[in-house]
Design a protein around this motif. Structure first.
Motif, PDB file in Angstrom:
ATOM      1  N   LYS A 101      18.266  15.294   3.395  1.00 31.48           N
ATOM      2  CA  LYS A 101      18.918  14.244   2.601  1.00 31.48           C
ATOM      3  C   LYS A 101      18.660  14.429   1.113  1.00 31.48           C
ATOM      4  O   LYS A 101      19.566  14.258   0.284  1.00 31.48           O
ATOM      5  CB  LYS A 101      18.424  12.869   3.054  1.00 31.48           C
ATOM      6  CG  LYS A 101      19.114  11.691   2.356  1.00 31.48           C
ATOM      7  CD  LYS A 101      20.605  11.648   2.623  1.00 31.48           C
ATOM      8  CE  LYS A 101      21.304  10.511   1.872  1.00 31.48           C
ATOM      9  NZ  LYS A 101      20.960   9.193   2.427  1.00 31.48           N
ATOM     10  N   SER A 102      17.437  14.792   0.749  1.00 34.93           N
ATOM     11  CA  SER A 102      17.138  14.965  -0.671  1.00 34.93           C
ATOM     12  C   SER A 102      17.848  16.197  -1.235  1.00 34.93           C
ATOM     13  O   SER A 102      18.283  16.193  -2.389  1.00 34.93           O
ATOM     14  CB  SER A 102      15.628  15.059  -0.906  1.00 34.93           C
ATOM     15  OG  SER A 102      15.035  16.071  -0.123  1.00 34.93           O
ATOM     16  N   ILE A 103      18.002  17.248  -0.411  1.00 37.24           N
ATOM     17  CA  ILE A 103      18.701  18.454  -0.864  1.00 37.24           C
ATOM     18  C   ILE A 103      20.152  18.131  -1.191  1.00 37.24           C
ATOM     19  O   ILE A 103      20.682  18.522  -2.237  1.00 37.24           O
ATOM     20  CB  ILE A 103      18.616  19.569   0.197  1.00 37.24           C
ATOM     21  CG1 ILE A 103      17.175  20.095   0.286  1.00 37.24           C
ATOM     22  CG2 ILE A 103      19.578  20.698  -0.129  1.00 37.24           C
ATOM     23  CD1 ILE A 103      16.939  21.017   1.463  1.00 37.24           C
ATOM     24  N   LEU A 104      20.833  17.391  -0.328  1.00 29.01           N
ATOM     25  CA  LEU A 104      22.236  17.085  -0.580  1.00 29.01           C
ATOM     26  C   LEU A 104      22.412  16.128  -1.750  1.00 29.01           C
ATOM     27  O   LEU A 104      23.488  16.039  -2.339  1.00 29.01           O
ATOM     28  CB  LEU A 104      22.913  16.549   0.685  1.00 29.01           C
ATOM     29  CG  LEU A 104      22.475  15.180   1.235  1.00 29.01           C
ATOM     30  CD1 LEU A 104      23.254  14.057   0.595  1.00 29.01           C
ATOM     31  CD2 LEU A 104      22.667  15.154   2.756  1.00 29.01           C
ATOM     32  N   MET A 105      21.323  15.411  -2.112  1.00 28.05           N
ATOM     33  CA  MET A 105      21.353  14.514  -3.271  1.00 28.05           C
ATOM     34  C   MET A 105      20.937  15.230  -4.554  1.00 28.05           C
ATOM     35  O   MET A 105      20.904  14.608  -5.615  1.00 28.05           O
ATOM     36  CB  MET A 105      20.425  13.324  -3.029  1.00 28.05           C
ATOM     37  CG  MET A 105      20.817  12.437  -1.869  1.00 28.05           C
ATOM     38  SD  MET A 105      19.573  11.157  -1.527  1.00 28.05           S
ATOM     39  CE  MET A 105      19.879  10.027  -2.882  1.00 28.05           C
ATOM     40  N   ASP A 106      20.615  16.521  -4.461  1.00 27.32           N
ATOM     41  CA  ASP A 106      20.069  17.279  -5.577  1.00 27.32           C
ATOM     42  C   ASP A 106      18.824  16.574  -6.128  1.00 27.32           C
ATOM     43  O   ASP A 106      18.615  16.486  -7.334  1.00 27.32           O
ATOM     44  CB  ASP A 106      21.099  17.480  -6.680  1.00 27.32           C
ATOM     45  CG  ASP A 106      20.635  18.530  -7.699  1.00 27.32           C
ATOM     46  OD1 ASP A 106      20.193  19.614  -7.266  1.00 27.32           O
ATOM     47  OD2 ASP A 106      20.672  18.255  -8.913  1.00 27.32           O
ATOM     48  N   ALA A 107      17.997  16.099  -5.211  1.00 26.33           N
ATOM     49  CA  ALA A 107      16.752  15.404  -5.562  1.00 26.33           C
ATOM     50  C   ALA A 107      15.590  16.222  -5.007  1.00 26.33           C
ATOM     51  O   ALA A 107      14.959  15.844  -4.013  1.00 26.33           O
ATOM     52  CB  ALA A 107      16.744  13.987  -4.984  1.00 26.33           C
ATOM     53  N   ASN A 108      15.324  17.343  -5.632  1.00 21.83           N
ATOM     54  CA  ASN A 108      14.412  18.328  -5.045  1.00 21.83           C
ATOM     55  C   ASN A 108      12.981  18.280  -5.579  1.00 21.83           C
ATOM     56  O   ASN A 108      12.132  19.024  -5.104  1.00 21.83           O
ATOM     57  CB  ASN A 108      14.983  19.730  -5.261  1.00 21.83           C
ATOM     58  CG  ASN A 108      16.294  19.927  -4.524  1.00 21.83           C
ATOM     59  OD1 ASN A 108      16.389  19.637  -3.341  1.00 21.83           O
ATOM     60  ND2 ASN A 108      17.309  20.392  -5.229  1.00 21.83           N
ATOM     61  N   TYR A 109      12.734  17.452  -6.573  1.00 26.86           N
ATOM     62  CA  TYR A 109      11.374  17.355  -7.097  1.00 26.86           C
ATOM     63  C   TYR A 109      10.486  16.543  -6.151  1.00 26.86           C
ATOM     64  O   TYR A 109      10.916  15.526  -5.597  1.00 26.86           O
ATOM     65  CB  TYR A 109      11.369  16.643  -8.450  1.00 26.86           C
ATOM     66  CG  TYR A 109      12.016  17.393  -9.580  1.00 26.86           C
ATOM     67  CD1 TYR A 109      11.371  18.454 -10.214  1.00 26.86           C
ATOM     68  CD2 TYR A 109      13.278  17.020 -10.046  1.00 26.86           C
ATOM     69  CE1 TYR A 109      11.964  19.130 -11.271  1.00 26.86           C
ATOM     70  CE2 TYR A 109      13.878  17.690 -11.110  1.00 26.86           C
ATOM     71  CZ  TYR A 109      13.210  18.741 -11.716  1.00 26.86           C
ATOM     72  OH  TYR A 109      13.797  19.397 -12.768  1.00 26.86           O
ATOM     73  N   GLY A 110       9.226  17.000  -5.980  1.00 28.05           N
ATOM     74  CA  GLY A 110       8.220  16.131  -5.398  1.00 28.05           C
ATOM     75  C   GLY A 110       7.850  16.349  -3.951  1.00 28.05           C
ATOM     76  O   GLY A 110       8.253  17.329  -3.313  1.00 28.05           O
ATOM     77  N   TYR A 170      15.685   7.044  11.158  1.00 30.97           N
ATOM     78  CA  TYR A 170      17.080   7.475  11.249  1.00 30.97           C
ATOM     79  C   TYR A 170      17.306   8.780  10.491  1.00 30.97           C
ATOM     80  O   TYR A 170      16.752   9.003   9.421  1.00 30.97           O
ATOM     81  CB  TYR A 170      18.018   6.397  10.693  1.00 30.97           C
ATOM     82  CG  TYR A 170      19.428   6.527  11.201  1.00 30.97           C
ATOM     83  CD1 TYR A 170      19.779   5.987  12.435  1.00 30.97           C
ATOM     84  CD2 TYR A 170      20.391   7.211  10.473  1.00 30.97           C
ATOM     85  CE1 TYR A 170      21.072   6.115  12.922  1.00 30.97           C
ATOM     86  CE2 TYR A 170      21.682   7.348  10.951  1.00 30.97           C
ATOM     87  CZ  TYR A 170      22.018   6.799  12.176  1.00 30.97           C
ATOM     88  OH  TYR A 170      23.297   6.940  12.656  1.00 30.97           O
ATOM     89  N   HIS A 171      18.151   9.624  11.065  1.00 36.70           N
ATOM     90  CA  HIS A 171      18.523  10.898  10.444  1.00 36.70           C
ATOM     91  C   HIS A 171      20.011  10.883  10.100  1.00 36.70           C
ATOM     92  O   HIS A 171      20.831  10.472  10.927  1.00 36.70           O
ATOM     93  CB  HIS A 171      18.247  12.061  11.419  1.00 36.70           C
ATOM     94  CG  HIS A 171      18.786  13.378  10.938  1.00 36.70           C
ATOM     95  ND1 HIS A 171      18.169  14.104   9.945  1.00 36.70           N
ATOM     96  CD2 HIS A 171      19.912  14.064  11.291  1.00 36.70           C
ATOM     97  CE1 HIS A 171      18.879  15.203   9.715  1.00 36.70           C
ATOM     98  NE2 HIS A 171      19.943  15.209  10.531  1.00 36.70           N
ATOM     99  N   PRO A 172      20.424  11.307   8.898  1.00 38.50           N
ATOM    100  CA  PRO A 172      19.561  11.798   7.809  1.00 38.50           C
ATOM    101  C   PRO A 172      19.302  10.692   6.782  1.00 38.50           C
ATOM    102  O   PRO A 172      20.238  10.091   6.254  1.00 38.50           O
ATOM    103  CB  PRO A 172      20.416  12.909   7.194  1.00 38.50           C
ATOM    104  CG  PRO A 172      21.834  12.424   7.392  1.00 38.50           C
ATOM    105  CD  PRO A 172      21.842  11.589   8.644  1.00 38.50           C
ATOM    106  N   THR A 173      18.063  10.430   6.503  1.00 33.89           N
ATOM    107  CA  THR A 173      17.677   9.469   5.475  1.00 33.89           C
ATOM    108  C   THR A 173      16.551  10.055   4.631  1.00 33.89           C
ATOM    109  O   THR A 173      15.850  10.975   5.061  1.00 33.89           O
ATOM    110  CB  THR A 173      17.171   8.147   6.093  1.00 33.89           C
ATOM    111  OG1 THR A 173      16.016   8.421   6.899  1.00 33.89           O
ATOM    112  CG2 THR A 173      18.241   7.482   6.942  1.00 33.89           C
ATOM    113  N   LEU A 174      16.348   9.500   3.453  1.00 31.43           N
ATOM    114  CA  LEU A 174      15.188   9.894   2.656  1.00 31.43           C
ATOM    115  C   LEU A 174      13.906   9.495   3.360  1.00 31.43           C
ATOM    116  O   LEU A 174      12.917  10.217   3.365  1.00 31.43           O
ATOM    117  CB  LEU A 174      15.247   9.247   1.269  1.00 31.43           C
ATOM    118  CG  LEU A 174      16.139   9.884   0.217  1.00 31.43           C
ATOM    119  CD1 LEU A 174      16.082   9.080  -1.075  1.00 31.43           C
ATOM    120  CD2 LEU A 174      15.747  11.331  -0.053  1.00 31.43           C
TER     121      LEU A 174
END
Length: 479
Positions: free
Chosen positions: A382-391, A440-444
């Motif tokens: 989920k974070s990859i598809l949001m371009d939220a890759n830090y952390g 639940y998948h896919p969630t953060l």
């Protein structure tokens, strides 16, 4: 001379909620607050205005990177409109608080107060008032360290940043704490050229170095010129030419210039005008009022709560402290002190940084054994598809029982995700308890299960069946 059972000096989060509880318990109560605007730091010049602006800057940032998501967007900032929206939102919060303060449930005295004795305060009008109990909730103010030239310079504080209706060309940010980092990123995102200078080896020094490094990388990737491990030497200001600072960094003198200077080197208790000595109230050298587990000061009938007392400057803690003080003053039995082992903290940078419970540093200092496991956002669907890759998400647990001890999340929406641990930590739950729940998948939120599973596997013979490992879609990434 007027007399009360309970007086709160300061009508912010601590004082207001203490007074609210005191009235409900039958105490004749008053709030004394001489501020130009009522509402307290959180509403007027802290939490709410800053998060309003930070969210606007986040939307702008997402619009500007629309090409990553296959979108043609052109994000531009209109600071007058941003400022107007902030004023409208904060005005609504302040109006609601003002109505509560003027509700008539307690007396609201619009004045400043100073102690002239253990049970008596003198107002700025000259009137004197007595009370059986006091609660000091006067908050904090910006501190100005002894740096040559700083005190004389017309620097900005967070109040000025939060009131901007234009984009400054360039800003030097002094400090690496929460306020400094949040507002440095805000300034950079709206279009200012930002240089940030921090004294310690990492920003956000009260958090783990691993988490701080993540935020540092994000700030640098966005274009902030960030210096850590510095020693500030001098501040100069010249009318029409802005500010110049000199600091030591890696053994060399570094100079930087900017149109504006933002002093974010910390805050200090706002107690200078109270004359605590006249009341016999003891304070630390930095002005912080010393309190016990019931928020009592060295004078048992005088309590202190919120930023002026510490140990942290967090709104929900100030509220808990104020309410506890009022109940203790009213003689309510079977009270429990504020439980700082459940301390919850959020930094609203992007990525956000959130923690709850015990930290690795605290557990190591206490010599408490623990297991830890972490999982990165750049390996989560989920974070990859949001371009939220830090952390990452990090979980700390007891080595035999798996009882949760603490958690750290630095990443997308960490301030929301961290609450997945709030109830379980308060209930002394284990990693096995959390793994009983559906995710639940896919969630953060699903990312939390990965370190939980790792700890459960490490403990081995689990008292309950642990959810099976998810299959990796491809090496290094789980879906």
């Amino acid at each position: 001379m007027k007399s009360y059972d309970f007086i709160a000096i300061g009508g912010g989060s601590a004082g207001f909620n203490a007074a609210r509880v005191a009235v409900a318990l039958g105490l004749r109560t008053a709030i004394i607050d001489g501020a130009r605007e009522l509402g307290g730091l959180c509403i007027l010049r802290g939490c709410m205005p800053s998060k309003t602006l930070l969210y606007s800057a986040e939307v702008l940032h997402l619009a500007q990177k629309g090409a990553i998501f296959g979108l043609k967007t052109r994000g531009q900032v209109d600071m007058k409109a941003v400022h107007a929206r902030k004023l409208k939102i904060i005005g609504e919060f302040a109006e609601y608080r003002l109505k509560a303060l003027e509700s008539g449930k307690f007396d609201l005295i619009r004045s400043h107060a100073r102690f002239v004795g253990p049970h008596t305060v003198e107002l700025s009008t000259g009137e004197r008032i007595r009370s059986r109990h006091f609660l000091i909730g006067t908050g904090s103010k910006v501190s100005t360290p002894a740096v040559p030239g700083l005190r004389e310079a017309p620097f900005w504080t967070s109040d000025d940043i939060l009131d901007l209706d234009f984009v400054p060309k360039s800003v030097i940010v002094l400090g690496g704490g929460i306020v400094a980092c949040e507002l440095a990123q805000f300034l950079n995102r709206i279009g200012s050229r930002v240089t940030q200078v921090q004294r310690s080896s990492h920003i956000l020094r009260d958090h783990s170095p691993e988490a701080a490094v993540v935020v540092e990388q994000a700030l640098r990737d966005e274009g902030i010129e960030l210096f850590t491990a510095t020693q500030l030497q001098q501040v100069k200001h010249a009318a029409g030419r802005g500010f110049t600072i000199e600091f030591m960094h890696e053994g060399k003198v570094v100079r930087r210039q900017a149109e504006r200077l933002f002093n974010a080197l910390g805050r200090e208790p706002n107690v200078a005008g109270l004359d605590l000595g006249a009341a016999g109230v003891a304070a630390r050298p930095n002005g912080q009022i010393i309190t016990d587990q019931w928020q009592q000061t060295s004078q048992p009938h005088i309590y202190a709560a919120g930023d002026c007392a510490g140990p942290v400057e967090i709104v929900h803690i100030a509220i808990q402290q104020g309410e506890l003080a009022a109940r203790h003053a009213a003689g309510v039995g079977d009270l429990k002190p504020v439980d700082y082992s459940l301390l919850l903290n959020v930094v609203f940078t992007d990525p956000q940084l959130a923690t709850i419970g015990r930290s690795e540093r605290e557990l190591e200092q206490e010599r408490t054994p623990f297991l830890k496991a972490s999982y990165p956002f750049n390996d989560h669907g989920k974070s990859i598809l949001m371009d939220a890759n830090y952390g990452h998400v990090k979980v700390l647990a007891a080595p035999k029982s798996g009882r949760l001890l603490g958690a750290e999340i630095v990443g997308k929406d960490a301030g929301e995700l961290i609450h997945s641990f709030s109830g379980p930590l308060a209930m002394r739950a284990t990693v096995f308890d959390l793994l009983r729940a559906p995710w639940y998948h896919p969630t953060l939120a699903e990312i939390i299960t990965y370190p939980l599973e790792e700890i459960a596997d490490t403990i081995g013979a689990a008292p309950v069946k642990v959810a099976p490992k998810r299959r990796r879609r491809h090496p290094g990434r789980r879906a």
